[in-house]
Design a protein around this motif. Structure first.
Motif, mmCIF file in Angstrom:
data_model
loop_
_atom_site.group_PDB
_atom_site.id
_atom_site.type_symbol
_atom_site.label_atom_id
_atom_site.label_comp_id
_atom_site.label_asym_id
_atom_site.label_seq_id
_atom_site.Cartn_x
_atom_site.Cartn_y
_atom_site.Cartn_z
ATOM 1 N N GLU A 121 3.252 4.586 -7.216
ATOM 2 C CA GLU A 121 1.941 5.016 -7.850
ATOM 3 C C GLU A 121 1.859 4.503 -9.106
ATOM 4 O O GLU A 121 0.768 4.075 -9.740
ATOM 5 C CB GLU A 121 1.756 6.483 -7.541
ATOM 6 N N SER A 122 3.119 4.531 -9.970
ATOM 7 C CA SER A 122 2.884 4.163 -11.301
ATOM 8 C C SER A 122 2.852 2.700 -11.649
ATOM 9 O O SER A 122 2.179 2.113 -12.441
ATOM 10 C CB SER A 122 4.264 4.576 -12.014
ATOM 11 N N THR A 123 3.258 1.960 -10.575
ATOM 12 C CA THR A 123 2.839 0.525 -10.842
ATOM 13 C C THR A 123 1.341 0.053 -10.183
ATOM 14 O O THR A 123 0.929 -1.342 -10.307
ATOM 15 C CB THR A 123 3.643 -0.466 -9.717
ATOM 16 N N VAL A 126 0.400 1.909 -4.817
ATOM 17 C CA VAL A 126 -0.152 3.030 -4.061
ATOM 18 C C VAL A 126 -1.103 3.774 -4.827
ATOM 19 O O VAL A 126 -0.859 3.865 -6.267
ATOM 20 C CB VAL A 126 0.971 4.010 -3.643
ATOM 21 N N VAL A 127 -2.166 3.998 -4.500
ATOM 22 C CA VAL A 127 -3.505 4.702 -5.200
ATOM 23 C C VAL A 127 -3.539 6.028 -4.634
ATOM 24 O O VAL A 127 -3.747 6.118 -3.400
ATOM 25 C CB VAL A 127 -4.556 3.740 -5.096
ATOM 26 N N ARG A 128 -3.605 7.044 -5.507
ATOM 27 C CA ARG A 128 -3.943 8.416 -5.112
ATOM 28 C C ARG A 128 -5.542 8.612 -4.971
ATOM 29 O O ARG A 128 -6.481 8.181 -5.910
ATOM 30 C CB ARG A 128 -3.557 9.584 -6.049
ATOM 31 N N ASP A 129 -5.959 9.340 -3.907
ATOM 32 C CA ASP A 129 -7.422 9.801 -3.577
ATOM 33 C C ASP A 129 -7.364 11.118 -3.102
ATOM 34 O O ASP A 129 -7.213 11.381 -2.017
ATOM 35 C CB ASP A 129 -8.219 8.852 -2.814
ATOM 36 N N GLY A 130 -7.275 11.997 -4.363
ATOM 37 C CA GLY A 130 -7.072 13.445 -3.821
ATOM 38 C C GLY A 130 -5.587 13.484 -3.353
ATOM 39 O O GLY A 130 -4.597 13.007 -4.023
ATOM 40 N N GLU A 131 -5.678 14.546 -2.032
ATOM 41 C CA GLU A 131 -4.301 14.499 -1.426
ATOM 42 C C GLU A 131 -3.821 13.219 -0.530
ATOM 43 O O GLU A 131 -2.646 13.151 -0.230
ATOM 44 C CB GLU A 131 -4.365 15.803 -0.489
ATOM 45 N N CYS A 132 -4.812 12.147 -0.296
ATOM 46 C CA CYS A 132 -4.420 11.006 0.220
ATOM 47 C C CYS A 132 -3.943 9.815 -0.637
ATOM 48 O O CYS A 132 -4.272 9.811 -1.605
ATOM 49 C CB CYS A 132 -5.596 10.635 1.046
ATOM 50 N N ARG A 133 -3.026 9.114 -0.195
ATOM 51 C CA ARG A 133 -2.334 7.925 -0.730
ATOM 52 C C ARG A 133 -3.195 6.723 -0.136
ATOM 53 O O ARG A 133 -3.022 6.605 1.297
ATOM 54 C CB ARG A 133 -0.965 8.077 -0.798
ATOM 55 N N LEU A 134 -3.386 5.610 -0.797
ATOM 56 C CA LEU A 134 -3.998 4.319 -0.190
ATOM 57 C C LEU A 134 -3.036 3.310 -0.577
ATOM 58 O O LEU A 134 -2.507 3.298 -1.697
ATOM 59 C CB LEU A 134 -5.223 4.189 -0.730
ATOM 60 N N SER A 156 11.431 -2.371 2.646
ATOM 61 C CA SER A 156 10.462 -3.081 2.439
ATOM 62 C C SER A 156 9.651 -2.583 1.166
ATOM 63 O O SER A 156 9.029 -3.528 0.535
ATOM 64 C CB SER A 156 9.191 -2.891 3.713
ATOM 65 N N THR A 157 9.709 -1.311 1.129
ATOM 66 C CA THR A 157 8.865 -0.776 -0.043
ATOM 67 C C THR A 157 9.414 -1.164 -1.332
ATOM 68 O O THR A 157 8.804 -1.272 -2.272
ATOM 69 C CB THR A 157 8.828 0.822 -0.016
ATOM 70 N N ARG A 158 10.905 -1.236 -1.416
ATOM 71 C CA ARG A 158 11.497 -1.551 -2.537
ATOM 72 C C ARG A 158 11.085 -2.987 -2.891
ATOM 73 O O ARG A 158 11.293 -3.371 -4.143
ATOM 74 C CB ARG A 158 12.967 -1.335 -2.411
ATOM 75 N N VAL A 159 10.983 -3.899 -1.899
ATOM 76 C CA VAL A 159 10.643 -5.289 -2.265
ATOM 77 C C VAL A 159 9.398 -5.239 -2.902
ATOM 78 O O VAL A 159 9.257 -5.844 -3.814
ATOM 79 C CB VAL A 159 10.444 -5.950 -0.763
ATOM 80 N N ALA A 160 8.335 -4.491 -2.269
ATOM 81 C CA ALA A 160 7.165 -4.326 -3.100
ATOM 82 C C ALA A 160 7.024 -3.784 -4.361
ATOM 83 O O ALA A 160 6.363 -4.214 -5.327
ATOM 84 C CB ALA A 160 6.126 -3.552 -2.086
ATOM 85 N N LEU A 161 8.073 -2.657 -4.515
ATOM 86 C CA LEU A 161 8.063 -2.234 -5.971
ATOM 87 C C LEU A 161 8.650 -3.019 -7.089
ATOM 88 O O LEU A 161 8.414 -3.085 -8.052
ATOM 89 C CB LEU A 161 8.951 -0.966 -5.812
ATOM 90 N N LEU A 162 9.922 -3.863 -6.761
ATOM 91 C CA LEU A 162 10.572 -4.666 -7.641
ATOM 92 C C LEU A 162 9.364 -5.616 -8.126
ATOM 93 O O LEU A 162 9.412 -6.098 -9.164
ATOM 94 C CB LEU A 162 11.653 -5.276 -6.856
ATOM 95 N N ALA A 163 8.569 -6.036 -7.061
ATOM 96 C CA ALA A 163 7.580 -7.373 -7.450
ATOM 97 C C ALA A 163 6.589 -6.760 -8.249
ATOM 98 O O ALA A 163 5.930 -7.384 -9.249
ATOM 99 C CB ALA A 163 7.011 -7.718 -6.153
ATOM 100 N N GLY A 164 5.967 -5.449 -8.187
ATOM 101 C CA GLY A 164 5.119 -4.834 -8.945
ATOM 102 C C GLY A 164 5.738 -4.591 -10.211
ATOM 103 O O GLY A 164 4.900 -4.812 -11.154
ATOM 104 N N ARG A 165 6.773 -4.072 -10.308
ATOM 105 C CA ARG A 165 7.336 -3.913 -11.773
ATOM 106 C C ARG A 165 7.622 -5.422 -12.581
ATOM 107 O O ARG A 165 7.364 -5.429 -13.604
ATOM 108 C CB ARG A 165 8.807 -3.373 -11.625
ATOM 109 N N ALA A 166 7.933 -6.388 -11.900
ATOM 110 C CA ALA A 166 7.956 -7.719 -12.334
ATOM 111 C C ALA A 166 6.508 -8.116 -12.998
ATOM 112 O O ALA A 166 6.412 -8.750 -14.006
ATOM 113 C CB ALA A 166 8.591 -8.634 -11.503
ATOM 114 N N ALA A 167 5.526 -7.949 -12.100
ATOM 115 C CA ALA A 167 3.935 -8.018 -12.381
ATOM 116 C C ALA A 167 3.631 -7.348 -13.693
ATOM 117 O O ALA A 167 3.204 -7.863 -14.683
ATOM 118 C CB ALA A 167 3.222 -8.042 -11.232
ATOM 119 N N ALA A 168 4.223 -5.959 -13.477
ATOM 120 C CA ALA A 168 3.799 -5.156 -14.816
ATOM 121 C C ALA A 168 4.351 -5.774 -15.949
ATOM 122 O O ALA A 168 3.789 -5.533 -17.297
ATOM 123 C CB ALA A 168 4.180 -3.628 -14.408
#
Length: 230
Positions: A121-123, A126-134, A156-168
């Motif tokens: 979420e911090s990267t 994943v986006v919050r929409d109320g109680e739902c995550r998108l 798989s999620t850690r792959v996305a997270l590491l790439a997201g942090r690199a982009a940030a």
């Protein structure tokens, strides 16, 4: 991201961003494996979630359902999604390209890796929409493809997270550079140029990473995968 529980038709539709009518139509076309039957109830599982997300991502990329059916028959659908995701990286930006994560997935991530969901979420992955995550539908389709190859959900999620942090890490510098390069443009032209510049940056990242992983021919391989004409 797909869970392990059995789903009703309505649950399946919500988890893939579709309607129950869409799901029935895809099943009638033979694009979806038949559900299991418990008395008068039909039950769906992770393989149905993965298949529908794959179909949705390919359809949003411009392929007809007939072409998608042919790709599924030949076992080329996931490979084609990888190619289209790279070529049309920005096609699914915006809320229309987001689908909800299953509650079971959220709980699984919390149990196995408690801080992973919050990091996503911090990267902005994943986006919050109320109680739902998108999350992005195309990205979830790629996660499903990895799951089909025995790469688990957390990995798989850690792959996305590491790439997201690199982009940030480089986002501010890239944003300033892109703003400078497109400052002389107006309206829609500037927006399109910005999207192309972002796609260029993402493609460069993918090329460097692929070569570091020993996939020196990834560019030629991706180009060689072509979808049949509708």
């Amino acid at each position: 991201m797909i869970g392990r529980r059995e789903l009703t038709l309505e649950d399946l539709a919500v988890s893939t961003g579709m309607t129950a009518r869409n799901v029935r139509a895809y099943r009638a076309r033979g694009l979806l494996p038949p559900p299991t039957r418990e008395g008068r109830r039909l039950r769906y599982g992770p393989e149905h979630v993965a298949r529908l997300r794959l179909i949705r991502s390919l359809h949003r990329s411009g392929l007809s359902l007939r072409v998608i059916g042919e790709l599924l028959e030949r076992g080329e659908a996931e490979e084609t999604l990888v190619r289209l995701s790279r070529e049309r990286l920005v096609a699914s930006w915006g809320r229309d390209g987001l689908v909800p994560l299953l509650p079971d997935n959220v709980e699984q991530l919390r149990e196995v890796a408690p801080h992973l969901l919050e990091a996503l979420e911090s990267t902005g992955i994943v986006v919050r929409d109320g109680e739902c995550r998108l999350a992005n539908a195309a990205a979830l389709g790629l996660v499903s493809a990895l799951l089909a190859r025995d790469v688990d959900l957390v990995a798989s999620t850690r792959v996305a997270l590491l790439a997201g942090r690199a982009a940030a890490h480089v986002a501010d510098d890239l944003s300033r550079l892109v703003d400078e390069l497109t400052a002389h443009l107006d309206g829609g032209t500037r927006q399109e140029a910005t999207r192309l510049a972002v796609q260029l940056a993402a493609t460069a990242f993918a090329d460097v990473l692929a070569r570091r992983l020993g996939l020196g021919d990834v560019g030629r391989a991706a180009t060689a995968v072509t979808a049949p004409r509708p």
